[in-house]
Design a protein around this motif. Structure first.
Motif, PDB file in Angstrom:
ATOM      1  N   ALA A  67       3.928  -4.961  -9.388  1.00 34.08           N
ATOM      2  CA  ALA A  67       2.806  -5.829  -9.018  1.00 34.08           C
ATOM      3  C   ALA A  67       2.615  -5.739  -7.518  1.00 34.08           C
ATOM      4  CB  ALA A  67       3.082  -7.273  -9.426  1.00 34.08           C
ATOM      5  N   ILE A  68       1.385  -5.959  -7.067  1.00 31.53           N
ATOM      6  CA  ILE A  68       1.100  -6.004  -5.634  1.00 31.53           C
ATOM      7  C   ILE A  68       0.151  -7.164  -5.377  1.00 31.53           C
ATOM      8  CG2 ILE A  68      -0.854  -4.374  -5.757  1.00 31.53           C
ATOM      9  CD1 ILE A  68       0.121  -3.309  -2.986  1.00 31.53           C
ATOM     10  N   ALA A  69       0.445  -7.932  -4.318  1.00 32.37           N
ATOM     11  CA  ALA A  69      -0.384  -9.085  -3.968  1.00 32.37           C
ATOM     12  C   ALA A  69      -0.247  -9.354  -2.482  1.00 32.37           C
ATOM     13  CB  ALA A  69       0.031 -10.324  -4.774  1.00 32.37           C
ATOM     14  N   GLY A  70      -1.238 -10.061  -1.938  1.00 35.52           N
ATOM     15  CA  GLY A  70      -1.163 -10.390  -0.520  1.00 35.52           C
ATOM     16  C   GLY A  70      -2.216 -11.396  -0.123  1.00 35.52           C
ATOM     17  N   LEU A  71      -2.021 -12.002   1.035  1.00 37.99           N
ATOM     18  CA  LEU A  71      -2.958 -12.978   1.569  1.00 37.99           C
ATOM     19  C   LEU A  71      -3.750 -12.387   2.713  1.00 37.99           C
ATOM     20  CD1 LEU A  71      -2.156 -14.486   4.558  1.00 37.99           C
ATOM     21  CD2 LEU A  71      -0.152 -15.052   3.195  1.00 37.99           C
ATOM     22  N   SER A  72      -5.036 -12.690   2.769  1.00 39.32           N
ATOM     23  CA  SER A  72      -5.902 -12.296   3.874  1.00 39.32           C
ATOM     24  C   SER A  72      -5.818 -10.791   4.123  1.00 39.32           C
ATOM     25  CB  SER A  72      -5.550 -13.098   5.129  1.00 39.32           C
ATOM     26  OG  SER A  72      -6.548 -12.965   6.113  1.00 39.32           O
TER      27      SER A  72
ATOM     28  N   ASP B 165       0.207  -2.696 -12.599  1.00 43.23           N
ATOM     29  CA  ASP B 165      -0.422  -3.406 -13.711  1.00 43.23           C
ATOM     30  C   ASP B 165      -0.870  -4.807 -13.310  1.00 43.23           C
ATOM     31  OD1 ASP B 165      -1.032  -2.215 -16.094  1.00 43.23           O
ATOM     32  OD2 ASP B 165       0.974  -2.403 -16.956  1.00 43.23           O
ATOM     33  N   TYR B 166      -0.404  -5.277 -12.135  1.00 43.96           N
ATOM     34  CA  TYR B 166      -0.710  -6.639 -11.696  1.00 43.96           C
ATOM     35  C   TYR B 166      -1.154  -6.608 -10.241  1.00 43.96           C
ATOM     36  CZ  TYR B 166       2.230  -7.478 -15.797  1.00 43.96           C
ATOM     37  OH  TYR B 166       2.776  -7.454 -17.060  1.00 43.96           O
ATOM     38  N   ILE B 167      -2.332  -7.172  -9.977  1.00 50.26           N
ATOM     39  CA  ILE B 167      -2.897  -7.186  -8.626  1.00 50.26           C
ATOM     40  C   ILE B 167      -3.307  -8.613  -8.293  1.00 50.26           C
ATOM     41  CG2 ILE B 167      -4.679  -6.291  -7.080  1.00 50.26           C
ATOM     42  CD1 ILE B 167      -4.143  -4.478 -10.331  1.00 50.26           C
ATOM     43  N   GLY B 168      -2.902  -9.111  -7.112  1.00 49.46           N
ATOM     44  CA  GLY B 168      -3.265 -10.454  -6.683  1.00 49.46           C
ATOM     45  C   GLY B 168      -3.881 -10.453  -5.306  1.00 49.46           C
ATOM     46  N   LEU B 169      -5.073 -11.014  -5.191  1.00 53.07           N
ATOM     47  CA  LEU B 169      -5.754 -11.108  -3.898  1.00 53.07           C
ATOM     48  C   LEU B 169      -5.885 -12.576  -3.535  1.00 53.07           C
ATOM     49  CD1 LEU B 169      -8.692  -8.536  -4.431  1.00 53.07           C
ATOM     50  CD2 LEU B 169      -6.285  -8.088  -3.864  1.00 53.07           C
ATOM     51  N   PHE B 170      -5.187 -13.002  -2.484  1.00 50.74           N
ATOM     52  CA  PHE B 170      -5.188 -14.397  -2.050  1.00 50.74           C
ATOM     53  C   PHE B 170      -6.021 -14.524  -0.775  1.00 50.74           C
ATOM     54  CE2 PHE B 170      -0.463 -14.392  -3.583  1.00 50.74           C
ATOM     55  CZ  PHE B 170      -0.880 -14.193  -4.901  1.00 50.74           C
TER      56      PHE B 170
ATOM     57  N   GLN C 205      -8.261   3.199 -16.170  1.00 51.05           N
ATOM     58  CA  GLN C 205      -6.821   3.351 -16.409  1.00 51.05           C
ATOM     59  C   GLN C 205      -6.204   2.058 -16.938  1.00 51.05           C
ATOM     60  OE1 GLN C 205      -4.153   5.405 -14.011  1.00 51.05           O
ATOM     61  NE2 GLN C 205      -5.568   7.021 -13.371  1.00 51.05           N
ATOM     62  N   GLY C 206      -6.858   0.943 -16.628  1.00 53.14           N
ATOM     63  CA  GLY C 206      -6.421  -0.343 -17.160  1.00 53.14           C
ATOM     64  C   GLY C 206      -5.357  -1.029 -16.322  1.00 53.14           C
ATOM     65  N   TYR C 207      -5.280  -2.333 -16.476  1.00 54.17           N
ATOM     66  CA  TYR C 207      -4.261  -3.165 -15.823  1.00 54.17           C
ATOM     67  C   TYR C 207      -4.134  -4.427 -16.659  1.00 54.17           C
ATOM     68  CZ  TYR C 207      -8.709  -4.831 -13.905  1.00 54.17           C
ATOM     69  OH  TYR C 207     -10.005  -5.262 -13.757  1.00 54.17           O
ATOM     70  N   LYS C 208      -3.045  -5.147 -16.457  1.00 52.54           N
ATOM     71  CA  LYS C 208      -2.799  -6.343 -17.267  1.00 52.54           C
ATOM     72  C   LYS C 208      -3.340  -7.613 -16.629  1.00 52.54           C
ATOM     73  CE  LYS C 208       1.243  -4.457 -19.615  1.00 52.54           C
ATOM     74  NZ  LYS C 208       2.695  -4.600 -19.903  1.00 52.54           N
ATOM     75  N   LEU C 209      -3.423  -7.629 -15.303  1.00 52.51           N
ATOM     76  CA  LEU C 209      -3.903  -8.821 -14.613  1.00 52.51           C
ATOM     77  C   LEU C 209      -4.473  -8.453 -13.251  1.00 52.51           C
ATOM     78  CD1 LEU C 209      -4.094 -11.976 -14.324  1.00 52.51           C
ATOM     79  CD2 LEU C 209      -1.828 -11.865 -13.253  1.00 52.51           C
ATOM     80  N   TYR C 210      -5.673  -8.940 -13.002  1.00 47.65           N
ATOM     81  CA  TYR C 210      -6.271  -8.883 -11.662  1.00 47.65           C
ATOM     82  C   TYR C 210      -6.619 -10.326 -11.315  1.00 47.65           C
ATOM     83  CZ  TYR C 210      -8.428  -6.181  -7.883  1.00 47.65           C
ATOM     84  OH  TYR C 210      -8.718  -5.609  -6.671  1.00 47.65           O
TER      85      TYR C 210
END
Length: 382
Positions: free
Chosen positions: A266-271, A289-294, A322-327
């Motif tokens: 998974a990859i995520a980050g703020l600003s 499969d997991y991407i988070g944009l804060f 390609q697909g992913y499980k969560l954005y």
């Protein structure tokens, strides 16, 4: 002889008397901040000669509030505050000061703040009497940037004695931050400990990198020694960090017991970290499969030229294919990046890219980012 003895006793009496009078003018130890039973907080500052004192705090809608003077002590009491971590400073006649009565201090970018916490029964930011993970700092080689660089890494409880492979969340900071920002201000280890213990989050490794490619590490921890931190650094959002990210991935997957597939990343980050997460995942659709944009920044500054930021419609379409499980996307209603995020959502809607969207109160603040992280980690690696 008696005369000298009399003089000595007289001096001792006078000295003692003046000392007692002197002490009587100084208040006993000031408690600040003082958290009251109703959840309000009282701040106090002994500054009898000051003409004007105010407090700046991240819970204040207008940013600051005036303090009142009584017997040399300036004070201010908040309304009831929700459980959270809060930062503040005093301003004395135009000069910002940390609270001299509060030993808990923290650096955010180039500014030093005093910090306090209000806990609650469901609060995830405090240290509880449970099993704890391990936080370490590791140096990794970055051939792309031609330097050694530092990572902060959280491994969950039991990692050292386990032979199983763990999923990895790559968690990226905002502009002015570094590899310690999510640990210190974001309370990552406490959040993960508590959510893993409660069964709400899967045990995972969290890797926190330094997104400022001109730095080896947080100020004071690299070969430059002690220097004045700066909020704005060169090459922070020009494609160089995104291009070098695979160096981090290679180090983690060579040195830790981790899952080496898309479902385990998974990859995520703020600003700025959300900006990096957006482009790293779009340019490498096979990785996460997991991407988070804060509260993410979305668009490169004018004049920035990099293949990382080109042909984004095509890259996002390939990511969707390609697909992913969560954005997951979250932003505050008062955030200065709100409109840019709305445009990004419109682009994703047009490309039929599914995502979860959270819109919260407040603006570009750690209160939101800690909350976003606390939700995001309960949804990944399920």
């Amino acid at each position: 002889m008696k005369r000298y003895l009399f003089i000595w006793l007289l001096l001792l009496y006078i000295t003692s008397t003046f000392a007692q009078q002197s002490l009587s003018t100084i208040p006993s130890r000031i408690i600040s901040p003082s958290i009251n039973s109703d959840g309000s907080v009282t701040f106090s500052l002994y500054m009898p000669n000051a003409k004007q004192v105010s407090i700046k705090g991240d819970w204040l809608i207008n940013g600051s509030a005036s303090m009142q003077l009584t017997n040399g002590i300036w004070s201010y009491q908040t309304s009831t505050l929700l459980p959270d971590v809060y930062i503040y400073t005093f301003n004395v006649d135009g000069v910002d000061l940390i609270d001299p009565s509060n030993v808990y201090q923290i650096r955010d970018a180039s500014t030093l703040y005093s910090i306090f916490m209000i806990e609650g029964t469901s609060h995830m930011y405090g240290v509880k009497d449970i099993s704890h993970g391990t936080v370490s700092h590791r140096w990794y080689p970055s051939p792309t940037l031609n330097k050694q660089r530092r990572l902060s890494i959280y491994t969950p409880p039991g990692y050292e004695s386990s032979k199983k492979k763990y999923p990895v969340l790559y968690l990226l900071h905002g502009m002015g931050g570094d590899e310690e920002a999510w640990l210190n201000l974001g309370r990552v280890s406490q959040i993960l400990d508590n959510l893993i213990e409660s069964g709400k989050a899967s045990p995972m490794i969290v890797v926190m990198s330094n997104g400022n490619v001109v730095q080896q590490a947080t100020p004071g921890q690299d070969s430059k020694g002690f220097y004045m931190p700066s909020f704005l650094l060169p090459h922070t959002m020009d494609g160089e960090f995104e291009s070098s990210f695979n160096d981090i991935l290679a180090f983690i997957e060579s040195n830790y017991n981790v899952k080496k597939n898309k479902a385990g990343r998974a990859i995520a980050g703020l600003s700025m970290g959300g900006y990096h997460s957006l482009y790293i995942s779009a340019n490498n659709p096979e990785l996460f499969d997991y991407i988070g944009l804060f509260s993410p920044a979305i668009y490169p500054n004018k004049g920035i030229a990099s293949t990382i930021y080109e042909k984004m419609d095509e890259k996002l379409m390939q990511q969707a294919k390609q697909g992913y499980k969560l954005y997951w996307i979250g932003i505050g209603k008062d955030d200065f990046l709100y409109n840019d995020v709305a445009k990004q959502r419109n682009q994703m809607n047009a490309l039929h890219m599914p995502y979860i969207y959270r819109e919260t109160d407040k603006g570009h603040v750690w209160t939101n980012w800690r909350n976003y992280l606390s939700e995001f980690v309960t949804l990944i690696f399920k």
